[in-house]
Scaffold this active site. Structure first.
Site, PDB file in Angstrom:
ATOM      1  N   ALA A 148       0.866  -1.179   0.000  1.00 41.30           N
ATOM      2  CA  ALA A 148       0.000   0.000   0.000  1.00 41.30           C
ATOM      3  C   ALA A 148       0.900   1.226   0.000  1.00 41.30           C
ATOM      4  O   ALA A 148       2.053   1.155   0.461  1.00 41.30           O
ATOM      5  CB  ALA A 148      -0.877  -0.021   1.241  1.00 41.30           C
TER       6      ALA A 148
ATOM      7  N   GLY B 108       0.740  -4.997   0.933  1.00 43.30           N
ATOM      8  CA  GLY B 108      -0.445  -5.095   0.071  1.00 43.30           C
ATOM      9  C   GLY B 108      -0.172  -5.834  -1.238  1.00 43.30           C
ATOM     10  O   GLY B 108      -1.102  -6.358  -1.859  1.00 43.30           O
TER      11      GLY B 108
ATOM     12  N   GLU C 285      -0.482  -9.407  -0.388  1.00 42.56           N
ATOM     13  CA  GLU C 285      -1.923  -9.637  -0.160  1.00 42.56           C
ATOM     14  C   GLU C 285      -2.689  -9.681  -1.480  1.00 42.56           C
ATOM     15  O   GLU C 285      -3.667 -10.422  -1.617  1.00 42.56           O
ATOM     16  CB  GLU C 285      -2.461  -8.537   0.765  1.00 42.56           C
ATOM     17  CG  GLU C 285      -1.865  -8.638   2.160  1.00 42.56           C
ATOM     18  CD  GLU C 285      -2.131  -7.412   3.011  1.00 42.56           C
ATOM     19  OE1 GLU C 285      -1.694  -6.301   2.624  1.00 42.56           O
ATOM     20  OE2 GLU C 285      -2.783  -7.556   4.060  1.00 42.56           O
TER      21      GLU C 285
ATOM     22  N   GLU D 201       4.577  -4.921   7.470  1.00 41.28           N
ATOM     23  CA  GLU D 201       3.812  -3.811   8.065  1.00 41.28           C
ATOM     24  C   GLU D 201       4.198  -3.458   9.492  1.00 41.28           C
ATOM     25  O   GLU D 201       4.181  -2.288   9.866  1.00 41.28           O
ATOM     26  CB  GLU D 201       2.300  -4.122   8.008  1.00 41.28           C
ATOM     27  CG  GLU D 201       1.679  -4.015   6.629  1.00 41.28           C
ATOM     28  CD  GLU D 201       1.766  -5.297   5.813  1.00 41.28           C
ATOM     29  OE1 GLU D 201       2.518  -6.215   6.210  1.00 41.28           O
ATOM     30  OE2 GLU D 201       1.082  -5.397   4.791  1.00 41.28           O
TER      31      GLU D 201
HETATM   32  N1  CAA Z   1       4.600   3.153  -0.809  1.00 36.49           N
HETATM   33  C1  CAA Z   1       4.978   4.302  -1.388  1.00 36.49           C
HETATM   34  N2  CAA Z   1       6.110   4.429  -2.104  1.00 36.49           N
HETATM   35  C2  CAA Z   1       6.882   3.339  -2.216  1.00 36.49           C
HETATM   36  C3  CAA Z   1       6.561   2.116  -1.635  1.00 36.49           C
HETATM   37  C4  CAA Z   1       5.345   2.037  -0.903  1.00 36.49           C
HETATM   38  N3  CAA Z   1       4.925   0.899  -0.327  1.00 36.49           N
HETATM   39  N4  CAA Z   1       7.524   1.221  -1.911  1.00 36.49           N
HETATM   40  C5  CAA Z   1       8.440   1.882  -2.654  1.00 36.49           C
HETATM   41  N5  CAA Z   1       8.045   3.152  -2.843  1.00 36.49           N
HETATM   42  C6  CAA Z   1       8.733   4.207  -3.598  1.00 36.49           C
HETATM   43  C7  CAA Z   1       9.925   4.733  -2.824  1.00 36.49           C
HETATM   44  O1  CAA Z   1       9.521   5.724  -1.884  1.00 36.49           O
HETATM   45  C8  CAA Z   1      10.769   5.285  -3.945  1.00 36.49           C
HETATM   46  O2  CAA Z   1      10.235   6.544  -4.326  1.00 36.49           O
HETATM   47  P1  CAA Z   1      11.218   7.774  -4.719  1.00 36.49           P
HETATM   48  O3  CAA Z   1      11.980   7.276  -5.917  1.00 36.49           O
HETATM   49  O4  CAA Z   1      10.279   8.889  -5.018  1.00 36.49           O
HETATM   50  O5  CAA Z   1      12.101   7.992  -3.541  1.00 36.49           O
HETATM   51  C9  CAA Z   1      10.510   4.333  -5.097  1.00 36.49           C
HETATM   52  O6  CAA Z   1       9.285   3.655  -4.781  1.00 36.49           O
HETATM   53  C10 CAA Z   1      11.578   3.289  -5.259  1.00 36.49           C
HETATM   54  O7  CAA Z   1      11.746   2.633  -4.009  1.00 36.49           O
HETATM   55  P2  CAA Z   1      13.194   2.462  -3.301  1.00 36.49           P
HETATM   56  O8  CAA Z   1      14.086   3.585  -3.659  1.00 36.49           O
HETATM   57  O9  CAA Z   1      12.946   2.204  -1.852  1.00 36.49           O
HETATM   58  O10 CAA Z   1      13.689   1.128  -4.048  1.00 36.49           O
HETATM   59  P3  CAA Z   1      14.689   0.031  -3.464  1.00 36.49           P
HETATM   60  O11 CAA Z   1      14.986  -0.878  -4.607  1.00 36.49           O
HETATM   61  O12 CAA Z   1      15.829   0.662  -2.733  1.00 36.49           O
HETATM   62  O13 CAA Z   1      13.829  -0.772  -2.348  1.00 36.49           O
HETATM   63  C11 CAA Z   1      11.860  -1.893  -1.525  1.00 36.49           C
HETATM   64  C12 CAA Z   1      12.712  -1.487  -2.761  1.00 36.49           C
HETATM   65  C13 CAA Z   1      12.638  -2.893  -0.677  1.00 36.49           C
HETATM   66  C14 CAA Z   1      10.599  -2.534  -2.060  1.00 36.49           C
HETATM   67  C15 CAA Z   1      11.533  -0.632  -0.677  1.00 36.49           C
HETATM   68  O14 CAA Z   1      11.006   0.365  -1.552  1.00 36.49           O
HETATM   69  C16 CAA Z   1      10.534  -0.865   0.410  1.00 36.49           C
HETATM   70  O15 CAA Z   1      10.878  -1.384   1.455  1.00 36.49           O
HETATM   71  N6  CAA Z   1       9.268  -0.428   0.190  1.00 36.49           N
HETATM   72  C17 CAA Z   1       8.238  -0.462   1.188  1.00 36.49           C
HETATM   73  C18 CAA Z   1       7.725  -1.855   1.399  1.00 36.49           C
HETATM   74  C19 CAA Z   1       6.657  -1.882   2.463  1.00 36.49           C
HETATM   75  O16 CAA Z   1       6.884  -1.559   3.631  1.00 36.49           O
HETATM   76  N7  CAA Z   1       5.451  -2.297   2.047  1.00 36.49           N
HETATM   77  C20 CAA Z   1       4.325  -2.425   2.927  1.00 36.49           C
HETATM   78  C21 CAA Z   1       3.491  -1.180   2.887  1.00 36.49           C
HETATM   79  S1  CAA Z   1       2.240  -1.184   4.131  1.00 36.49           S
HETATM   80  C22 CAA Z   1       0.962  -2.095   3.483  1.00 36.49           C
HETATM   81  O17 CAA Z   1       1.032  -2.649   2.400  1.00 36.49           O
HETATM   82  C23 CAA Z   1      -0.261  -2.082   4.358  1.00 36.49           C
HETATM   83  C24 CAA Z   1      -1.374  -2.940   3.953  1.00 36.49           C
HETATM   84  O18 CAA Z   1      -1.359  -4.147   4.103  1.00 36.49           O
HETATM   85  C25 CAA Z   1      -2.593  -2.313   3.465  1.00 36.49           C
END
Ligand code: CAA
Length: 250
Positions: free
Chosen positions: A63, A108, A111, A131
């Site tokens: 998400a 998400g 999921e 999360e």
């Molecule tokens: N939401 C918003 N933006 C996200 C994102 C997310 N879940 N995941 C990645 N992005 C964005 C980053 O902010 C980044 O944006 P900018 O270029 O503008 O800075 C871009 O995507 C590229 O990401 P990274 O630079 O972080 O890429 P990376 O290769 O270094 O890392 C990754 C990749 C390991 C997937 C890392 O991006 C990450 O950990 N993302 C978050 C994962 C996460 O925590 N997901 C769970 C979200 S909560 C959820 O999903 C709740 C639910 O159940 C409803």
């Protein structure tokens, strides 16, 4: 639609989430577009099996954290309900749905794969429910649907540690149903989809529904409970701080 592309190959639909710069993170707009695309797929007689995949290096990285960072409890409730409503469309689509997981399937994204009927993972796919690290719990069904695929201990390990599971392990434990080379992901998944699509449509839809009836009542109750716990996380400052710190690092 800016974030969703649907193409049709013979009687197989391929729905791609096309927000690669944000690793296909699911914000409200993407979720709404996904819902609209699924409504159209349902009405399209040509599509007998649907594949869902992501553009770029991620299937879906979760998400959208930048959107969630500003949410209060009521908004988190609406967001979870939106996610559940759209994912339910996948689960109840008469045509089977196959997730072709091309990379990160986190939060998400994991999921989303879980509400598909079959999960095919590219060898470079990565699954996780991270999360808790940002102060919340899985809010789009992960706490309920993971347990339909893997043992409860592994569910808790994934949900409580947030650790990443690489594709070969995901396949070994039943989180994924197939493991293919990255360059053959779509080709092999289309071949599988065509096998399903070649069978009589009504029998396939009836079989999907019958299998789901074995768990759907309990699942629906669990999903409601998950939403109430998910939204409650947003009554404290924990998620805001953790999400802001993720966004600052990026
Ligand atoms: N939401 C918003 N933006 C996200 C994102 C997310 N879940 N995941 C990645 N992005 C964005 C980053 O902010 C980044 O944006 P900018 O270029 O503008 O800075 C871009 O995507 C590229 O990401 P990274 O630079 O972080 O890429 P990376 O290769 O270094 O890392 C990754 C990749 C390991 C997937 C890392 O991006 C990450 O950990 N993302 C978050 C994962 C996460 O925590 N997901 C769970 C979200 S909560 C959820 O999903 C709740 C639910 O159940 C409803």
């Amino acid at each position: 639609m800016g974030n969703i592309r649907v193409e049709i190959r013979e009687n197989v639909g391929i729905l791609t989430i096309t927000r690669p710069k944000q690793l296909n993170a699911l914000n409200r707009e993407v979720l709404r577009e996904l819902g609209q695309a699924l409504d159209r797929v349902k009405e399209d007689d040509r599509i007998r099996c649907l594949i869902i995949t992501g553009e770029g290096k991620a299937f879906v990285a979760g998400a959208d954290i930048s959107e969630m960072a500003g949410m209060d409890k009521a908004q988190a409730h609406e967001f979870a309900v939106l996610g559940h409503t759209v994912f339910k469309k996948i689960e109840t689509l008469p045509a089977p749905v196959i997730a072709a997981v091309n990379g990160y399937a986190l939060g998400g994204g994991c999921e989303l794969a879980l509400c598909c009927d079959i999960i095919i993972a590219s060898e470079n796919a990565v699954f996780a429910q991270p999360e808790v690290g940002i102060g919340i719990i899985p809010g789009f069904g992960g706490t309920q649907r993971l347990g339909l695929r893997i043992g409860i201990g592994r569910v808790k390990r994934m949900v409580l540690t947030g650790e990443r599971i690489k594709a070969p392990e995901a396949y070994a434990i039943g989180l994924a149903d197939g493991l293919v080379q990255p360059e053959k992901l779509i080709e092999d998944t289309v071949a599988l989809a065509k096998t399903i699509a070649a069978h009589p449509k009504n029998a396939v839809a009836a079989a999907k529904k019958a299998v789901q009836s074995s768990y759907s009542k309990r699942l629906n109750e669990g999903l409601k409970h998950e939403t109430s716990v998910f939204e409650r996380c947003f009554s404290t400052d924990e998620p805001k701080q953790a999400m802001r710190s993720f966004l600052k690092k990026n």
